[in-house]
Design an enzyme around this catalytic site. Structure first.
Site, short mmCIF file in Angstrom:
data_model
loop_
_atom_site.label_atom_id
_atom_site.label_comp_id
_atom_site.label_asym_id
_atom_site.label_seq_id
_atom_site.Cartn_x
_atom_site.Cartn_y
_atom_site.Cartn_z
N GLY A 194 0.78 -1.24 0.00
CA GLY A 194 0.00 0.00 0.00
C GLY A 194 0.81 1.28 0.00
CD GLU A 220 0.65 -9.16 1.45
OE1 GLU A 220 0.45 -10.13 2.17
OE2 GLU A 220 -0.24 -8.35 1.12
N PRO A 221 4.37 -5.15 -1.18
CG PRO A 221 6.47 -4.27 -1.60
CD PRO A 221 5.79 -5.35 -0.85
N GLY A 222 3.00 -3.70 -4.14
CA GLY A 222 2.79 -3.87 -5.57
C GLY A 222 3.28 -2.60 -6.25
NE ARG A 267 -3.79 3.12 -10.54
CZ ARG A 267 -3.66 4.29 -9.97
NH1 ARG A 267 -3.29 5.32 -10.67
NH2 ARG A 267 -3.87 4.42 -8.68
CE1 TYR A 311 -9.74 1.76 -8.10
CE2 TYR A 311 -7.86 2.03 -9.56
CZ TYR A 311 -8.72 1.21 -8.86
OH TYR A 311 -8.56 -0.14 -8.92
CB CYS A 336 -17.93 4.20 -27.93
SG CYS A 336 -17.85 4.84 -29.59
CD GLU A 337 -18.44 3.43 -21.82
OE1 GLU A 337 -18.92 4.27 -21.02
OE2 GLU A 337 -18.96 2.34 -22.06
CE1 TYR A 394 -2.87 -3.58 -8.36
CE2 TYR A 394 -1.61 -1.64 -7.76
CZ TYR A 394 -2.08 -2.91 -7.47
OH TYR A 394 -1.73 -3.49 -6.27
N1 LLP Z 1 -1.54 -6.97 -0.45
C1 LLP Z 1 -2.86 -7.13 -0.63
C2 LLP Z 1 -3.57 -8.12 0.19
C3 LLP Z 1 -3.55 -6.36 -1.57
O1 LLP Z 1 -4.87 -6.51 -1.72
C4 LLP Z 1 -2.83 -5.42 -2.34
C5 LLP Z 1 -3.53 -4.61 -3.35
C6 LLP Z 1 -1.46 -5.30 -2.14
C7 LLP Z 1 -0.84 -6.08 -1.18
C8 LLP Z 1 -0.61 -4.32 -2.92
O2 LLP Z 1 -1.02 -3.01 -2.74
P1 LLP Z 1 -0.09 -1.84 -3.38
O3 LLP Z 1 1.24 -1.91 -2.72
O4 LLP Z 1 0.03 -2.12 -4.82
O5 LLP Z 1 -0.81 -0.58 -3.11
N2 LLP Z 1 -6.02 -1.14 -8.64
C9 LLP Z 1 -5.77 -0.16 -7.59
C10 LLP Z 1 -5.06 -0.76 -6.41
C11 LLP Z 1 -5.79 -1.96 -5.86
C12 LLP Z 1 -4.92 -2.71 -4.93
C13 LLP Z 1 -5.48 -4.04 -4.62
N3 LLP Z 1 -4.76 -4.73 -3.61
C14 LLP Z 1 -5.00 1.01 -8.19
O6 LLP Z 1 -4.70 0.99 -9.38
O7 LLP Z 1 -4.70 1.98 -7.46
#
Ligand code: LLP
Length: 411
Positions: free
Chosen positions: A223, A264-266, A303, A307, A334-335, A369
């Site tokens: 997050g 758990e960073p994404g 995104r 959002y 077409c949106e 994403y």
């Molecule tokens: N761990 C869990 C359990 C999660 O559900 C998520 C993201 C992450 C880790 C990684 O979160 P991050 O570090 O990427 O913020 N599509 C949205 C974000 C949805 C995230 C879903 N879960 C966007 O584009 O902002």
């Protein structure tokens, strides 16, 4: 914030060589982010579990593996992709939400660690495996993460995790079957930059964890906010990592033994590494405003429309900032598919170096994403993807053809 090349390769050359729309990823940037994370958490064993829903291209997964970053997956398919990339099942955590128990069984059969987020699933897990397979339990700590409510996951009304107020029920099931709970997990949401929020969620989890005697792992989720706009510095990782590290070490001291910390960073790992390249198809001078139409849309980067997210956008074909114009940047779907949102999540205009039809338009922070949330809406092909490593650009997902749209259709 505009940049006109990646590892010395001009964005315009990439657009010319690989065509647009094109996702481009910078491998050096991903490695840099991994090392920032490692240096921000100190004093105990840390595992980084990349939340690969952000970007599952196999080349990105391989890069993570080569840099000793494990995986967090949310579907059997992500798990399979991880295995295809070369991960061992034991390096993968399955953190699903609301899935059929057969998916949990699948993950266990592949040797992955499962993270359970519902009492009925915990019960089934106990019935199926007793004390023979260990698991994590995902807790909902009832913490409001601030930021965009659409991507917050730990507040009282969130569907994710087992409520922190259901500890007695959890413990009863754990005792009934002798379930080996090797770790507890929480994830507050996405786009969080305030250290206090992470601290608050962590301390709720630590307090909860006291009654679980055999823990080896605390998983504090991901997050971490990235700087989407020039005015927004994103998370101060050293500060947040320092706060979380101290809180974790204090917890280990009171728990009576050292534990391993998982995060758990994404986004933090891949967002800034990605640039989305499109082409200016039309400049439409309307009496009210000037629209800049590009050859992509919400089908490829959802995104902003989903959002109200801000993505920094610039004209990669024109470095001359002495002549700028205000454009509402829109897609070809077409949106209403606007890309130019302001900081408050409203559709707006952006000042760009003057655009000619045919120019390359770049959208920053597109590594997370972006492609993974793309669709075939309006029957348009998905973008191609390119990875730049050691100064070389390599295609890592080819451009689609009509076959990709019809492959599974029966007609
Ligand atoms: N761990 C869990 C359990 C999660 O559900 C998520 C993201 C992450 C880790 C990684 O979160 P991050 O570090 O990427 O913020 N599509 C949205 C974000 C949805 C995230 C879903 N879960 C966007 O584009 O902002």
């Amino acid at each position: 914030m505009a940049y006109y090349s990646i590892q010395g390769i001009p964005l315009t050359s990439l657009a010319k060589e690989f065509a647009t729309p094109l996702y481009v990823y910078d491998a050096d940037k991903i490695r840099e982010k991994i090392s920032v994370l490692r240096s921000s958490f100190q004093g105990f064993p840390l595992s980084i579990k990349y939340a690969c829903k952000a970007n599952t291209n196999l080349a990105i997964l391989r890069l993570m593996l080569a840099n000793k970053v494990d995986l967090d997956v949310v579907s059997p398919q992500e798990l399979e992709l991880g295995l295809m990339a070369g991960y061992e099942g034991s390096q993968i955590t399955f953190t699903p939400s609301g899935v059929d128990f057969s998916e949990i069984e699948f993950a266990v059969s592949k040797g992955a660690m499962v993270n359970l987020d519902n009492l009925s699933v915990l019960e089934k897990f106990g019935q199926a495996y007793g004390n023979s397979v260990s698991c994590l339990i995902r807790i909902k700590p009832h913490v409001f993460g601030g930021g965009n409510a659409k991507i917050m996951t730990a507040h009282p009304e969130s569907k994710f995790g087992i409520s922190i107020h259901q500890k007695e029920e959890i413990l009863a099931i754990v005792q009934r079957y002798g379930i080996q709970v090797s770790g507890l997990h929480q994830h507050t949401g996405s786009d969080i930059k305030d250290g206090k929020t992470f601290q608050q969620a962590a301390s709720a989890l630590f307090d909860f964890a006291k009654d679980f005697k055999d823990l080896e792992i605390i998983d504090l989720g991901g997050g971490f906010k990235v700087p989407y706009s020039p005015e927004d510095p994103g998370v101060d990782m050293q500060e947040v990592g320092g706060l979380m590290s101290r809180a974790f070490l204090d917890f280990c001291a009171s728990y009576g033994r050292p534990l391993r910390l998982w995060i758990e960073p994404g986004k933090f790992l891949v967002s800034e590494a990605g640039t989305f390249l499109a082409q200016a198809t039309v400049v439409k001078k309307d009496p009210i405003k000037t629209f800049l139409g590009i050859n992509t849309g919400l089908n490829h980067l959802i995104r902003p429309m989903m959002y109200g997210s801000y993505h920094y956008i610039f004209n990669a074909s024109n470095t001359n900032s002495s002549e700028q114009e205000n454009y509402r940047i829109v897609g070809n779907i077409c949106e209403t598919d606007t890309f130019s949102f302001d900081y408050d999540g409203n559709q707006n205009e952006r000042m760009l170096n003057k655009v000619q039809e045919g120019d390359v338009i770049a959208l920053a922070n597109a590594g997370a994403y972006g492609f993974t949330m793309a669709s075939h809406y309006n029957s348009r092909f998905l973008p191609a993807e390119v990875l730049i490593d050691q100064g070389k650009a390599v295609i890592i997902r080819k451009r689609e053809t009509l076959d990709d749209l019809t492959r599974n259709q029966v007609f």
